[in-house]
Design an enzyme around this catalytic site. Structure first.
Site, PDB file in Angstrom:
ATOM      1  N   LEU A 136      11.067  33.657  -9.415  1.00  0.00           N
ATOM      2  CA  LEU A 136       9.811  33.326  -8.738  1.00  0.00           C
ATOM      3  C   LEU A 136      10.036  32.274  -7.656  1.00  0.00           C
ATOM      4  O   LEU A 136       9.679  32.478  -6.498  1.00  0.00           O
ATOM      5  CB  LEU A 136       8.773  32.831  -9.748  1.00  0.00           C
ATOM      6  CG  LEU A 136       7.413  32.440  -9.166  1.00  0.00           C
ATOM      7  CD1 LEU A 136       6.713  33.635  -8.515  1.00  0.00           C
ATOM      8  CD2 LEU A 136       6.521  31.820 -10.246  1.00  0.00           C
ATOM      9  N   GLU A 138      11.369  29.967  -4.740  1.00  0.00           N
ATOM     10  CA  GLU A 138      12.196  30.186  -3.553  1.00  0.00           C
ATOM     11  C   GLU A 138      12.574  28.846  -2.927  1.00  0.00           C
ATOM     12  O   GLU A 138      11.950  27.819  -3.219  1.00  0.00           O
ATOM     13  CB  GLU A 138      11.445  31.067  -2.550  1.00  0.00           C
ATOM     14  CG  GLU A 138      11.137  32.444  -3.110  1.00  0.00           C
ATOM     15  CD  GLU A 138      10.621  33.416  -2.052  1.00  0.00           C
ATOM     16  OE1 GLU A 138      10.477  32.997  -0.887  1.00  0.00           O
ATOM     17  OE2 GLU A 138      10.374  34.579  -2.404  1.00  0.00           O
ATOM     18  N   ILE A 168      17.247  29.245 -10.436  1.00  0.00           N
ATOM     19  CA  ILE A 168      16.902  30.234 -11.438  1.00  0.00           C
ATOM     20  C   ILE A 168      17.813  30.075 -12.662  1.00  0.00           C
ATOM     21  O   ILE A 168      19.018  30.345 -12.595  1.00  0.00           O
ATOM     22  CB  ILE A 168      17.014  31.661 -10.865  1.00  0.00           C
ATOM     23  CG1 ILE A 168      16.213  31.774  -9.550  1.00  0.00           C
ATOM     24  CG2 ILE A 168      16.551  32.682 -11.897  1.00  0.00           C
ATOM     25  CD1 ILE A 168      14.743  31.464  -9.680  1.00  0.00           C
ATOM     26  N   CYS A 248       3.020  34.254 -17.171  1.00  0.00           N
ATOM     27  CA  CYS A 248       4.350  34.026 -17.738  1.00  0.00           C
ATOM     28  C   CYS A 248       4.681  32.533 -17.754  1.00  0.00           C
ATOM     29  O   CYS A 248       5.200  32.000 -18.741  1.00  0.00           O
ATOM     30  CB  CYS A 248       5.402  34.773 -16.932  1.00  0.00           C
ATOM     31  SG  CYS A 248       5.217  36.569 -16.912  1.00  0.00           S
ATOM     32  N   GLU A 373       8.506  24.484 -13.933  1.00  0.00           N
ATOM     33  CA  GLU A 373       7.322  25.096 -14.552  1.00  0.00           C
ATOM     34  C   GLU A 373       6.052  24.336 -14.172  1.00  0.00           C
ATOM     35  O   GLU A 373       5.138  24.165 -14.973  1.00  0.00           O
ATOM     36  CB  GLU A 373       7.453  25.161 -16.084  1.00  0.00           C
ATOM     37  CG  GLU A 373       8.775  25.635 -16.614  1.00  0.00           C
ATOM     38  CD  GLU A 373       9.112  27.065 -16.243  1.00  0.00           C
ATOM     39  OE1 GLU A 373       8.335  27.679 -15.495  1.00  0.00           O
ATOM     40  OE2 GLU A 373      10.158  27.560 -16.679  1.00  0.00           O
TER      41      GLU A 373
END
Length: 394
Positions: A136, A138, A168, A248, A373
């Site tokens: 997700l 970037e 990631i 998610c 997150e």
């Protein structure tokens, strides 16, 4: 009067079921046996046997443990949270491995994927035979995922992905990536969709990120997609727009609400033991009022954090947990845990900066947990929006 463990002051077991306690204790034993004896070396070398650990964690039954079916345990949210606490008491990188595998990659497939996706990937991922990652973030789009530049265009019946993702977890070792991209669908306007991408697909690469000062026991990388051609079936059929990835993320944030407190608990336990043994001016460091004041204040914040996390777990098990409540947990747990780690370092003095003790390692890791997150500022704004009814994001 004998000493008691910090969290025993809160009688937390009164909030935990017998089965949940058994799962927690099993995870704790695994961390004591497998993780703690090795973690300082893994952290120092920035080399962790991720694939080996994934198989062991799969055998332990904690990968996607809160999901149902497809070889997953179907455990309660509270049990999953307690496992996150124990894993992060070992190291944030170990909890991240499990969190990304289960709460991001597996959850995305379980929640939004086709039957084919689920049958192909979930049983193998639950066993740790296949490792997943979640694409997700970037390089220029962290807190604003709607601004992502990765795109997927139709070419006949296929999709062609181009773009890159950054920071990631599991990327360099993953067998499958859940990648989110901007699409231009026929007559439907611009929208974000998710794709299940086997990492051996031509044009896909995942170079590792090196020279990290935090999460050194975690495998972190980029995702680079250069004309990655996928069949139409690669798209997650049920995920449309940002709702897919954000749901998610809420799963992962819930786990962090418990997990970060494990790092704080490990710091506090190590510090209490050290203070009892360290002699200063002819007496133990633990016997000084200032030391006891620090220990008392840290114990209070740790216990309050655990009580909030357990409350959130109970809400989630009743399907009543709201996103802004998850923000309360993530914000509080990480903010207080990093403060505890830093305060513990002051008690240990110079000894606190070495890998002989877990404190600086946990503090460095929590610097990353503080911003992934969802940064603390993002969670403050989510809480602020709930309080005022007004969004401050745009």
């Amino acid at each position: 009067m004998g000493a008691v463990a910090a969290l025993d002051l809160f009688s937390l077991n009164s909030h935990i079921g017998e089965e949940e306690a058994m799962v927690r204790d099993t995870a704790r034993q695994f961390v004591e046996r497998r993780i703690k004896p090795e973690i300082a070396d893994w952290y120092e070398r920035a080399e962790t046997p991720v694939r080996e650990l994934a198989l062991e964690l799969g055998e332990l039954g904690v990968l996607g443990m809160h999901l149902e079916g497809y070889g997953c345990a179907g455990a309660s949210a509270t049990a999953y949270g307690l496992v996150c606490t124990e894993l992060e008491a070992g190291d944030s990188g170990i909890r991240s491995l499990v969190s990304v595998q289960g709460s991001l990659a597996m959850f995305a497939i379980w929640r939004w994927g086709s039957d084919e996706h689920k049958q192909e990937w979930l049983p193998r991922m639950a066993r740790g035979e296949a490792i997943g990652c979640f694409g997700l973030t970037e390089p220029d789009c962290g807190s604003d995922p709607a601004a992502m530049r990765t795109n997927a265009r139709r070419d006949g019946d296929d999709w062609v992905l181009n773009g890159s993702k950054m920071w990631i977890t599991n990327a360099p070792v993953a067998d499958v990536a859940v990648v989110w991209a901007q699409t231009e669908e026929h007559g439907k306007g611009r929208g974000i969709r998710g794709f299940v991408v086997p990492t051996n697909t031509p044009g896909f690469s995942a170079p590792a990120i090196h020279k990290k000062m935090s999460l050194r026991a975690s495998s972190t990388g980029e995702l680079v997609m250069d004309n990655v051609r996928l069949p139409a079936s690669a798209m997650l059929p049920e995920a449309v727009g940002l709702r897919g990835p954000l749901e998610c993320l809420n799963e992962a944030r819930f786990g962090i609400s418990f997990g970060a407190l494990g790092a704080a608990r490990d710091c506090l336990e190590a510090t209490i033991e050290y203070a009892g043994q360290r002699q200063v001016f002819g007496r133990s460091l633990a016997s000084f009022q200032l030391t006891q004041t620090k220990l008392a204040d840290m114990t209070l914040e740790l216990g309050k954090g655990m009580l909030l996390a357990l409350h959130l777990g109970a809400l989630k098990d009743r399907h009543e947990l709201r996103p802004e409540q998850i923000s309360l947990g993530k914000l509080n747990s990480v903010r207080e845990s990093i403060a505890i780690a830093r305060e513990c370092r002051t008690v240990l003095g110079a000894a606190g900066i070495t890998l002989e003790f877990p404190v600086m390692r946990h503090a460095n890791n929590l610097e990353s947990v503080l911003t992934y997150e969802g940064t603390s500022e993002v969670h403050q704004l989510m809480i602020g929006q709930a309080l005022t009814g007004t969004s401050a994001f745009r």
